[in-house]
Design an enzyme around this catalytic site. Structure first.
Site, PDB file in Angstrom:
ATOM      1  N   GLU A   1     -15.809 -23.797 -28.189  1.00 15.59           N
ATOM      2  CA  GLU A   1     -16.987 -24.623 -27.986  1.00 15.59           C
ATOM      3  C   GLU A   1     -18.208 -23.756 -28.290  1.00 15.59           C
ATOM      4  O   GLU A   1     -18.223 -22.570 -27.974  1.00 15.59           O
ATOM      5  CB  GLU A   1     -17.056 -25.121 -26.539  1.00 15.59           C
ATOM      6  CG  GLU A   1     -18.342 -25.866 -26.220  1.00 15.59           C
ATOM      7  CD  GLU A   1     -18.340 -26.484 -24.839  1.00 15.59           C
ATOM      8  OE1 GLU A   1     -17.897 -27.635 -24.720  1.00 15.59           O
ATOM      9  OE2 GLU A   1     -18.763 -25.808 -23.881  1.00 15.59           O
TER      10      GLU A   1
ATOM     11  N   HIS B   1     -23.591 -29.801 -21.049  1.00 11.88           N
ATOM     12  CA  HIS B   1     -23.736 -28.690 -20.114  1.00 11.88           C
ATOM     13  C   HIS B   1     -24.807 -29.068 -19.085  1.00 11.88           C
ATOM     14  O   HIS B   1     -25.488 -30.070 -19.229  1.00 11.88           O
ATOM     15  CB  HIS B   1     -24.131 -27.421 -20.847  1.00 11.88           C
ATOM     16  CG  HIS B   1     -23.011 -26.842 -21.657  1.00 11.88           C
ATOM     17  ND1 HIS B   1     -23.006 -25.548 -22.118  1.00 11.88           N
ATOM     18  CD2 HIS B   1     -21.850 -27.385 -22.089  1.00 11.88           C
ATOM     19  CE1 HIS B   1     -21.900 -25.319 -22.803  1.00 11.88           C
ATOM     20  NE2 HIS B   1     -21.190 -26.421 -22.809  1.00 11.88           N
TER      21      HIS B   1
ATOM     22  N   LYS C   1     -30.963 -28.212 -13.190  1.00  6.19           N
ATOM     23  CA  LYS C   1     -29.805 -27.912 -12.374  1.00  6.19           C
ATOM     24  C   LYS C   1     -29.863 -28.677 -11.050  1.00  6.19           C
ATOM     25  O   LYS C   1     -30.907 -28.795 -10.433  1.00  6.19           O
ATOM     26  CB  LYS C   1     -29.731 -26.408 -12.080  1.00  6.19           C
ATOM     27  CG  LYS C   1     -29.622 -25.535 -13.312  1.00  6.19           C
ATOM     28  CD  LYS C   1     -28.300 -25.747 -14.025  1.00  6.19           C
ATOM     29  CE  LYS C   1     -28.152 -24.787 -15.203  1.00  6.19           C
ATOM     30  NZ  LYS C   1     -26.866 -24.954 -15.913  1.00  6.19           N
TER      31      LYS C   1
ATOM     32  N   ASP D   1     -16.476 -19.401 -20.154  1.00  4.67           N
ATOM     33  CA  ASP D   1     -17.760 -20.031 -20.446  1.00  4.67           C
ATOM     34  C   ASP D   1     -18.862 -19.013 -20.742  1.00  4.67           C
ATOM     35  O   ASP D   1     -18.902 -17.931 -20.158  1.00  4.67           O
ATOM     36  CB  ASP D   1     -18.148 -20.897 -19.240  1.00  4.67           C
ATOM     37  CG  ASP D   1     -19.312 -21.819 -19.529  1.00  4.67           C
ATOM     38  OD1 ASP D   1     -19.592 -22.065 -20.712  1.00  4.67           O
ATOM     39  OD2 ASP D   1     -19.924 -22.311 -18.559  1.00  4.67           O
TER      40      ASP D   1
END
Length: 401
Positions: free
Chosen positions: A193, A268, A235, A83
């Site tokens: 991605e 995400h 987050k 990632d």
């Protein structure tokens, strides 16, 4: 049982579980079993940033995930997501570890101020980027249809897109070439991605179409794209914004992905975005990817809250001391002033609620009850890299079923 190597998942709906400690995969396997068929798991998932903060290597991330699958008796296929890759070295290390899903992050090359530039500023900056954006003339002045979505690529739209993303597109294409050659050397299939979600402003439909169109035209095996969706994707908390407006936006982005690719839409900052999951699945007709990392770490802290109150209190106190520094790379709104320190909270259950709860009495998509969860979310690296992290791992190991 020797589990087979991770594989490319293509357009199958997928869910990525980031395990920051290395012990969460059996729990993730159990969650997938409850979810039933239709979604493929990615258990080995970690960003380079998270690896650095936790002191783990790509090999460790892979080994922990596969060992966790074996311990849980899992035999299903799984992907492996390297990632937020930014450099050729990132690619080399993750290819060597056996990853096959590579998330390119060109955010360092995005002009984050482009949305606020005047026309004269845009034209000045565009002149310096003209040779990096030979596609400009192909789009400028055209109107294109993607399913039921019509997009006008006016000169102003194309100027801003060039200034904002021109260099980032070139960087993404270049890193895609590095990924191609590295996997060719080991004879392994791979998929890519592209992440363009780490910007303060949402990705417009025109920007999405240009970014994806140019990457696909370069030969990039783009299987998933993560735009910056509208609303607030902070987050450690649920989606903050109008869900009806979000659903309309998701439908439009999905139409572009279906027409140009098809490729999956990727969410995400997917941790705890429970109110978004259904909307994403509906808009994409099941061609989606969700990426999480923080949730399993926060639930690991819940074990400490319930099984070792002293350890949890010390983690909270330390996390508060690190929050203003560690929050710098995250989109969060929690403040220390709005959250009482551990020593002011007498009861263990109240401490757990203030620092770990999210959903109590909160209308979906309207916010969250306590900001403490974000404080703990952002400071995972500082906690896990020290003696508190060692104590937490010992506790989790002793409490495993």
């Amino acid at each position: 049982m020797n589990h087979p190597a991770p594989v490319c998942l293509g357009l199958q709906a997928s869910f990525g579980f980031g395990d920051r400690i290395g012990l969460a995969t059996p729990g993730h396997v159990a969650a997938m079993r409850r979810a039933g068929d239709g979604i493929a798991p990615i258990y080995a998932q970690q960003s380079i940033r998270e690896m650095i903060r936790t002191g783990r290597s790509p090999q460790q991330v892979m080994q922990d995930a596969l060992a966790g699958m074996q311990a849980a008796g899992a035999e299903e296929i799984t992907g492996a997501d390297a990632d937020h890759l930014k450099t050729a070295d990132d690619v080399t290390r993750t290819v060597e570890a056996g990853f096959c899903f590579f998330t390119i992050d060109p955010s360092d090359y995005v002009d984050q101020g482009a949305d606020d530039y005047s026309e004269s500023q845009l034209r000045e900056k565009f002149s310096a980027l003209r040779q990096q954006a030979l596609w400009f003339d192909d789009y400028c002045g055209t109107t294109r249809t993607f399913g039921n979505v019509s997009i006008e690529f006016s000169e102003a739209v194309c100027l801003r897109a060039t200034v904002k993303y021109g260099a980032a597109i070139q960087q993404a294409i270049a890193l895609s070439g590095v990924i191609r050659e590295a996997n060719r050397a080991v004879g392994r299939d791979y998929e890519i991605e592209l992440s363009v979600d780490e910007t303060p402003q949402p990705t417009t439909l025109a920007e999405h179409a240009i970014i994806a169109g140019e990457c696909l035209a370069s030969g990039m095996p783009l299987v998933s794209l993560a735009p910056r969706f509208i609303g607030e994707l902070e987050k450690g908390v649920d989606y903050k914004g109008d869900l009806q407006i979000l659903e309309a936006s998701l439908d439009a982005h999905a139409a572009i992905a279906s027409e140009l690719g098809p490729y999956k839409l990727s969410l995400h900052s997917g941790s705890d975005k429970l109110s978004m999951y259904g909307a994403l699945a509906r808009a994409t007709a099941g061609q989606f990817h969700v990426k999480t990392a923080g949730t399993s770490y926060l639930e690991a802290l819940r074990v400490a809250a319930r099984c070792d109150e002293d350890l949890f209190r010390r983690i909270v106190t330390f996390a508060r001391s690190r929050y203003e520094t560690d929050r710098a790379t995250y989109h969060v709104s929690a403040t220390l002033d709005a959250t009482p320190p551990a020593e002011e909270i007498q009861h263990a259950r109240e401490l757990e609620k203030i620092y770990l709860e999210l959903w109590d009495d909160v209308p979906q998509g309207k916010g969250f009850t306590e900001p403490g969860r974000q404080i703990l979310h952002c400071t995972f690296g500082s906690v896990l890299s020290g003696t508190l992290g060692e104590e937490l791992v010992q506790l989790l190991s002793s409490e495993q079923a």
